[in-house]
Write a protein that holds these residues in place. Structure first.
Motif, PDB file in Angstrom:
ATOM      1  N   ALA A 369       0.886  -1.311   0.150  1.00  0.00           N
ATOM      2  CA  ALA A 369       0.185  -0.052   0.052  1.00  0.00           C
ATOM      3  C   ALA A 369       0.686   1.428   0.149  1.00  0.00           C
ATOM      4  O   ALA A 369       0.535   2.210  -0.901  1.00  0.00           O
ATOM      5  CB  ALA A 369      -0.867  -0.240   1.196  1.00  0.00           C
ATOM      6  N   VAL A 370       1.806   1.217   0.806  1.00  0.00           N
ATOM      7  CA  VAL A 370       2.620   2.285   0.857  1.00  0.00           C
ATOM      8  C   VAL A 370       3.460   2.497  -0.594  1.00  0.00           C
ATOM      9  O   VAL A 370       3.428   3.725  -1.087  1.00  0.00           O
ATOM     10  CB  VAL A 370       4.016   1.909   1.864  1.00  0.00           C
ATOM     11  N   LEU A 371       3.809   1.411  -0.990  1.00  0.00           N
ATOM     12  CA  LEU A 371       4.656   1.744  -2.500  1.00  0.00           C
ATOM     13  C   LEU A 371       3.923   2.042  -3.706  1.00  0.00           C
ATOM     14  O   LEU A 371       3.989   3.021  -4.190  1.00  0.00           O
ATOM     15  CB  LEU A 371       5.433   0.286  -2.763  1.00  0.00           C
ATOM     16  N   ALA A 372       2.526   1.577  -3.616  1.00  0.00           N
ATOM     17  CA  ALA A 372       1.501   1.966  -4.437  1.00  0.00           C
ATOM     18  C   ALA A 372       1.180   3.562  -4.296  1.00  0.00           C
ATOM     19  O   ALA A 372       1.205   4.409  -5.254  1.00  0.00           O
ATOM     20  CB  ALA A 372       0.176   1.111  -4.411  1.00  0.00           C
ATOM     21  N   ASP A 373       0.898   4.009  -3.104  1.00  0.00           N
ATOM     22  CA  ASP A 373       0.823   5.290  -2.608  1.00  0.00           C
ATOM     23  C   ASP A 373       1.644   6.295  -3.031  1.00  0.00           C
ATOM     24  O   ASP A 373       1.770   7.403  -3.666  1.00  0.00           O
ATOM     25  CB  ASP A 373       0.520   5.644  -1.336  1.00  0.00           C
ATOM     26  N   LEU A 374       3.036   5.964  -2.890  1.00  0.00           N
ATOM     27  CA  LEU A 374       4.314   6.541  -3.264  1.00  0.00           C
ATOM     28  C   LEU A 374       4.483   6.861  -4.685  1.00  0.00           C
ATOM     29  O   LEU A 374       4.779   7.954  -5.332  1.00  0.00           O
ATOM     30  CB  LEU A 374       5.382   5.908  -2.648  1.00  0.00           C
ATOM     31  N   GLU A 375       4.090   5.688  -5.438  1.00  0.00           N
ATOM     32  CA  GLU A 375       4.245   5.821  -6.652  1.00  0.00           C
ATOM     33  C   GLU A 375       3.176   6.727  -7.463  1.00  0.00           C
ATOM     34  O   GLU A 375       3.373   7.396  -8.477  1.00  0.00           O
ATOM     35  CB  GLU A 375       3.972   4.391  -7.351  1.00  0.00           C
ATOM     36  N   ALA A 376       1.916   6.458  -6.904  1.00  0.00           N
ATOM     37  CA  ALA A 376       0.811   7.555  -7.270  1.00  0.00           C
ATOM     38  C   ALA A 376       1.155   8.766  -7.051  1.00  0.00           C
ATOM     39  O   ALA A 376       0.843   9.911  -8.066  1.00  0.00           O
ATOM     40  CB  ALA A 376      -0.502   7.161  -6.441  1.00  0.00           C
ATOM     41  N   HIS A 377       1.681   9.361  -6.031  1.00  0.00           N
ATOM     42  CA  HIS A 377       2.180  10.692  -5.797  1.00  0.00           C
ATOM     43  C   HIS A 377       3.331  11.192  -6.517  1.00  0.00           C
ATOM     44  O   HIS A 377       3.338  12.318  -7.361  1.00  0.00           O
ATOM     45  CB  HIS A 377       3.205  10.842  -4.494  1.00  0.00           C
ATOM     46  N   GLN A 378       4.209  10.187  -7.158  1.00  0.00           N
ATOM     47  CA  GLN A 378       5.336  10.669  -7.883  1.00  0.00           C
ATOM     48  C   GLN A 378       5.062  10.821  -9.262  1.00  0.00           C
ATOM     49  O   GLN A 378       5.527  11.562 -10.136  1.00  0.00           O
ATOM     50  CB  GLN A 378       6.597   9.628  -7.867  1.00  0.00           C
ATOM     51  N   THR A 388      13.818   2.856   1.006  1.00  0.00           N
ATOM     52  CA  THR A 388      13.939   1.802   1.935  1.00  0.00           C
ATOM     53  C   THR A 388      13.029   1.698   2.949  1.00  0.00           C
ATOM     54  O   THR A 388      12.703   2.910   3.623  1.00  0.00           O
ATOM     55  CB  THR A 388      15.446   1.424   2.615  1.00  0.00           C
ATOM     56  N   LEU A 389      12.141   0.500   3.270  1.00  0.00           N
ATOM     57  CA  LEU A 389      11.282   0.441   4.104  1.00  0.00           C
ATOM     58  C   LEU A 389      10.976  -0.942   4.948  1.00  0.00           C
ATOM     59  O   LEU A 389      11.514  -2.026   4.357  1.00  0.00           O
ATOM     60  CB  LEU A 389       9.764   0.573   3.328  1.00  0.00           C
ATOM     61  N   ILE A 390      11.061  -0.986   6.229  1.00  0.00           N
ATOM     62  CA  ILE A 390      10.509  -2.228   6.864  1.00  0.00           C
ATOM     63  C   ILE A 390       9.217  -1.984   7.631  1.00  0.00           C
ATOM     64  O   ILE A 390       8.955  -0.871   8.466  1.00  0.00           O
ATOM     65  CB  ILE A 390      11.784  -2.410   7.937  1.00  0.00           C
ATOM     66  N   ILE A 391       8.322  -2.768   7.433  1.00  0.00           N
ATOM     67  CA  ILE A 391       7.047  -2.794   8.160  1.00  0.00           C
ATOM     68  C   ILE A 391       7.138  -4.246   8.900  1.00  0.00           C
ATOM     69  O   ILE A 391       7.160  -5.104   8.522  1.00  0.00           O
ATOM     70  CB  ILE A 391       5.780  -2.993   6.990  1.00  0.00           C
TER      71      ILE A 391
END
Length: 395
Positions: A369-378, A388-391
């Motif tokens: 979800a984070v990666l998809a939202d970030l891609e939508a923003h960019q 880089t991300l750790i959930i």
């Protein structure tokens, strides 16, 4: 044969034992056995179980992999087969003498006994491993530059960097964790890892080396080696942070530093952490719909003290409770500082809001979800920093 005085002098000049006081050095002297080999004699074979290290007194040895000589060494004090002391794995190469050679041999059993009496011996082990890793990386990169074009060499370096990242998600009785790392260029300076510790504990690490490219990637790779070695001796928060700091201070050839976070999760609902100059980790409570706890930095980035003329940093851990359903997020600023074509920044608040809304999902689902939202923003805009991300979702 060496006299005891000669043996002590020799050990004092090795990287492995140079930091030891005289009393502890005498202990090593007592367990080190002098051995001699004729020319073209084998010390050990690739694939066999190792139980000793060797310190080269005189002569020359050849390192052979897949029946091909890859390196040779004749420097006094060179350490051979040291991995056998900390990891019960088959030898990774064959070592043969080139000319008549004299060594000191120390067995794993004797070395570990000495380590229990004097933990400072571990500092020498880190120095030897780090020096070898740096040397190996430099040799490999020089060979790549000579053999192939720059574009191809960077592609290979990117593959190596990806190989140091976890190849599967973490799933334990305490938590599930999902991670992601994408460099801005083919090679970057971000790195994350999952570490399995004794007593059913686990640890998370995320680091961001200043800059991008080969040198930053080398420091990230050496950080991984440092972590994997350090946790065998002492996985505590202060000792791990000190070890990572030494890697950056001793091995960086220019002004370079690393921000990082290290978290230990205990099965008795405790977590310990330290943050050195990194964006605050976010801890969302399952039973509270409020702002997350921000686990902020208490220390400067590792590697900066020497430039700030500070004394050695006294690292310590901070402790918190975790509860089932809680969510812990570690991230690099490449996420929150990502811009779109309109120069609008993604921002911490948007990041927090999304995480709060998705908190009920699994770690893997939140990551996506984070990666998809970030891609939508960019909206197609190129990233200007590593992401880089750790959930981590507690059970």
């Amino acid at each position: 044969m060496l006299t005891e005085e000669d043996k002590l002098r020799f050990l004092r000049e090795t990287a492995l034992f140079s930091a030891l006081p005289q009393t502890e050095l005498k202990l090593i002297c007592d367990i080190a056995r002098e051995v001699t080999y004729a020319a073209e004699e084998t010390l050990f074979e690739e694939g066999e179980q190792g139980d000793s290290l060797y310190l080269l007194i005189s002569g020359e040895v050849s390192i052979i992999k897949a029946e091909t000589e890859v390196l040779s060494f004749d420097e006094t004090g060179y350490c051979i087969g040291e991995i056998a002391l900390i990891d019960n794995q088959p030898r990774s190469a064959t070592v043969k003498t080139v000319i008549p050679t004299q060594c000191l041999q120390i067995t794993r059993h004797d070395f570990l006994q000495a380590m229990r009496r004097e933990p400072r011996i571990g500092i020498g082990m880190f120095r030897v491993l780090n020096d070898k890793i740096r040397r190996d990386l430099e040799i490999q990169m020089d060979a790549i530059r000579k053999e192939i074009a720059q574009e191809e060499s960077m592609r290979l370096a990117a593959e190596v960097q990806q190989s140091i990242l976890p190849n599967e998600e973490m799933a334990t009785s305490c938590l599930n964790a999902a991670g992601y790392c994408k460099p801005t260029n083919s090679v970057g300076g971000d790195y994350y890892d999952y570490l399995y510790l004794p007593n059913n504990r686990v640890a998370l690490f995320l680091g961001d080396v200043m800059g991008h490219g080969y040198h930053s990637a080398m420091v990230a790779a050496m950080t991984k080696s440092c972590l994997q070695t350090q946790i065998r001796f002492d996985a505590s928060v202060p000792e791990v942070m000190k070890a990572v700091n030494r890697v950056v201070e001793e091995d960086a050839q220019a002004f370079i530093y690393q921000t990082c976070c290290y978290v230990i999760v205990h099965p008795d609902n405790r977590l310990e952490f330290a943050n050195a100059g990194h964006p605050a980790m976010l801890l969302f409570r399952a039973e509270q719909k409020t702002e997350p706890l921000e686990l902020k930095s208490a220390f400067t980035p590792v590697g900066t003290a020497r430039f700030l003329l500070d004394s050695e940093t006294n690292y310590y851990s901070t402790e918190l409770a975790w509860h089932p359903g809680d969510l812990l997020v570690l991230y690099s600023d490449g996420i929150t500082e990502a811009f779109n074509a309109a120069s609008e920044m993604y921002g911490v608040e948007r990041f927090k809001t999304l995480l709060s809304e998705m908190q009920h999902l699994s770690a893997a689902e939140i990551k996506q979800a984070v990666l998809a939202d970030l891609e939508a923003h960019q909206r197609g805009a190129a990233a200007n920093d590593d992401i880089t991300l750790i959930i981590a979702k507690f059970r």
